[in-house]
Enzyme design. Sequence first.
Site, PDB file in Angstrom:
ATOM      1  N   CYS A   1       0.836  -1.215   0.000  1.00  0.00           N
ATOM      2  CA  CYS A   1       0.000   0.000   0.000  1.00  0.00           C
ATOM      3  C   CYS A   1       0.864   1.255   0.000  1.00  0.00           C
ATOM      4  O   CYS A   1       0.933   1.980  -0.981  1.00  0.00           O
ATOM      5  CB  CYS A   1      -0.920   0.004   1.214  1.00  0.00           C
ATOM      6  SG  CYS A   1      -1.950  -1.435   1.336  1.00  0.00           S
TER       7      CYS A   1
HETATM    8  N1  SAJ Z   1       5.370   2.276   9.344  1.00  0.00           N
HETATM    9  C1  SAJ Z   1       6.310   2.962  10.100  1.00  0.00           C
HETATM   10  N2  SAJ Z   1       5.864   3.815  11.084  1.00  0.00           N
HETATM   11  C2  SAJ Z   1       4.533   3.990  11.325  1.00  0.00           C
HETATM   12  C3  SAJ Z   1       3.598   3.282  10.537  1.00  0.00           C
HETATM   13  C4  SAJ Z   1       4.042   2.428   9.560  1.00  0.00           C
HETATM   14  O1  SAJ Z   1       7.525   2.827   9.915  1.00  0.00           O
HETATM   15  O2  SAJ Z   1       4.198   4.753  12.243  1.00  0.00           O
HETATM   16  C5  SAJ Z   1       5.845   1.372   8.299  1.00  0.00           C
HETATM   17  C6  SAJ Z   1       5.576  -0.071   8.637  1.00  0.00           C
HETATM   18  O3  SAJ Z   1       6.644  -0.630   9.360  1.00  0.00           O
HETATM   19  C7  SAJ Z   1       5.437  -0.712   7.255  1.00  0.00           C
HETATM   20  C8  SAJ Z   1       4.857   0.411   6.420  1.00  0.00           C
HETATM   21  O4  SAJ Z   1       5.106   1.625   7.117  1.00  0.00           O
HETATM   22  O5  SAJ Z   1       6.687  -1.074   6.728  1.00  0.00           O
HETATM   23  C9  SAJ Z   1       3.355   0.264   6.180  1.00  0.00           C
HETATM   24  O6  SAJ Z   1       2.791   0.088   7.442  1.00  0.00           O
HETATM   25  P1  SAJ Z   1       1.187   0.193   7.637  1.00  0.00           P
HETATM   26  O7  SAJ Z   1       0.911   0.071   9.105  1.00  0.00           O
HETATM   27  O8  SAJ Z   1       0.674   1.376   6.932  1.00  0.00           O
HETATM   28  O9  SAJ Z   1       0.691  -1.157   7.008  1.00  0.00           O
HETATM   29  P2  SAJ Z   1       0.006  -1.455   5.634  1.00  0.00           P
HETATM   30  O10 SAJ Z   1       0.860  -1.198   4.475  1.00  0.00           O
HETATM   31  O11 SAJ Z   1      -0.572  -2.820   5.786  1.00  0.00           O
HETATM   32  O12 SAJ Z   1      -1.148  -0.371   5.586  1.00  0.00           O
HETATM   33  C10 SAJ Z   1      -2.457  -0.777   5.716  1.00  0.00           C
HETATM   34  C11 SAJ Z   1      -3.255   0.221   4.926  1.00  0.00           C
HETATM   35  N3  SAJ Z   1      -4.556  -0.334   4.755  1.00  0.00           N
HETATM   36  C12 SAJ Z   1      -5.100  -0.256   3.539  1.00  0.00           C
HETATM   37  O13 SAJ Z   1      -4.573   0.295   2.601  1.00  0.00           O
HETATM   38  C13 SAJ Z   1      -6.418  -0.885   3.392  1.00  0.00           C
HETATM   39  C14 SAJ Z   1      -3.353   1.544   5.664  1.00  0.00           C
HETATM   40  O14 SAJ Z   1      -4.367   2.352   5.039  1.00  0.00           O
HETATM   41  C15 SAJ Z   1      -3.741   1.357   7.084  1.00  0.00           C
HETATM   42  O15 SAJ Z   1      -3.756   2.622   7.728  1.00  0.00           O
HETATM   43  C16 SAJ Z   1      -2.736   0.464   7.755  1.00  0.00           C
HETATM   44  O16 SAJ Z   1      -2.835  -0.806   7.088  1.00  0.00           O
HETATM   45  C17 SAJ Z   1      -3.044   0.278   9.212  1.00  0.00           C
HETATM   46  O17 SAJ Z   1      -3.696   1.159   9.796  1.00  0.00           O
HETATM   47  O18 SAJ Z   1      -2.561  -0.715   9.763  1.00  0.00           O
END
Ligand code: SAJ
Length: 414
Positions: A256
């Site tokens: 994403c």
């Molecule tokens: N990350 C960080 N710091 C943060 C948040 C994330 O380094 O504070 C990194 C994570 O380690 C990862 C990447 O960013 O490598 C993405 O993390 P993510 O928590 O955004 O996980 P995703 O990619 O699974 O994002 C999904 C997305 N859901 C959809 O697109 C339907 C996102 O919109 C959601 O907000 C997220 O899940 C969620 O809330 O968990």
Amino acid sequence: MVVGQGYVGLPLAMRAIEAGFHVVGIDVDEWRVKRLAAGESCVGDVPDGVLAAALGSGRYRVSTDYADAEGFDVCVISVPTPLRDGVPDLRHIGSAGQSIAPLLRPGVTVILESTTYPGTSEEYLRPLLEDGSGLRTPEDFHLGYSPERIDPGNTRWRLDNTPKVVSGIDAVSLEHVKAFYSRIVREVVPVSSLRVAELCKLLENTFRHVNVALVNELAIFARQLGIDVWEAVDAASTKPFGFMRFTPGPGVGGHCLPIDPSYLSWKVKRSLGHNFRFVELANDINDHMPEHVVHRLGLALNQRYRSIRGSRFLLLGLSYKKNAGDCRESPAIEVAKALCKLGAEVRAADPHVDDFLLPVGIELVEPTGEELARADAVVVLTDHDRFDYDLVQRSSEFVFDTRNRCRGPNVERL
Ligand code: SAJ
């Protein structure tokens, strides 16, 4: 019909069956179709039992052949929308549209769920469906867009209880899209156009990507200023309004965040000739985090009269985010590859990742006390809850922690 039986399409198909629908799941991956037909789920959020119940109900079929879905009333397209050389790759939507078109009948509803740039539904999918069927939308069939909000592994926010944004090419189409999802999710959120719904999804993930880049760059500067950025984030998180918690890390992975913002910046560039500076800056900062981690490891080892070349590393976590096994675009894999390239000996531990996913040169091991003690540097890259962080701190000569899970005199953090 649900086209694409992956982490979005399969949960949707299962919910539709629970809601009483008959569903034909279509997927181009024969191996996936065979496994699903045999009752083996290939999506973590769908247990085999749920799949078996769906198959047992006689209301779920899975196939590679679109003809098996002939006579459908509603078709949802949930196929991947990757980037190819930094440019949106809509080939999967195109293939689905061309395959669905001959099956269209007056009165049916087609809904796109794949994340894509504003205008895709109207400018790209609509002509494919119309030209391939001789029918018109909205005159003959209904067209909608509803962004997916599946967060793999999230047991708190599931498909059924996450508000679902819905849209239609016209008011009648919107009503049909609303009627469908109202039987599947608790709350639908109608918006006035397909483009608003398409943009809404990109806003959600671009917002996240930009804010991760903010805390990543802040982490770099805070350290140089001698300030604990993690403590600052914790303190800022006590603000009950107007602040949203993000934490630094080794970069941004998954299907994403590294992808979706570039769909938006590509659209702005192509349609308006402008650079979407927030997106480009966030991409630059987040893409450079693995390199920054390797740089910090080099400095730390130099202080111990060592270099990366020939040193033994044990990486904790290879997947892109904690408690998940998906390695797509994982920054941890980028760190591992860079260390191998610099002549390090790299071992890794990740209870969620099978070794067949690993790039060459990386050995998967258990994070035992012996393995921890053997390493010249232990690097926390993905902070799975299943790791014993006390053991890590006690057993390791040196820990570089990018996720703020360890404490001790032998621990350095991002
Ligand atoms: N990350 C960080 N710091 C943060 C948040 C994330 O380094 O504070 C990194 C994570 O380690 C990862 C990447 O960013 O490598 C993405 O993390 P993510 O928590 O955004 O996980 P995703 O990619 O699974 O994002 C999904 C997305 N859901 C959809 O697109 C339907 C996102 O919109 C959601 O907000 C997220 O899940 C969620 O809330 O968990």
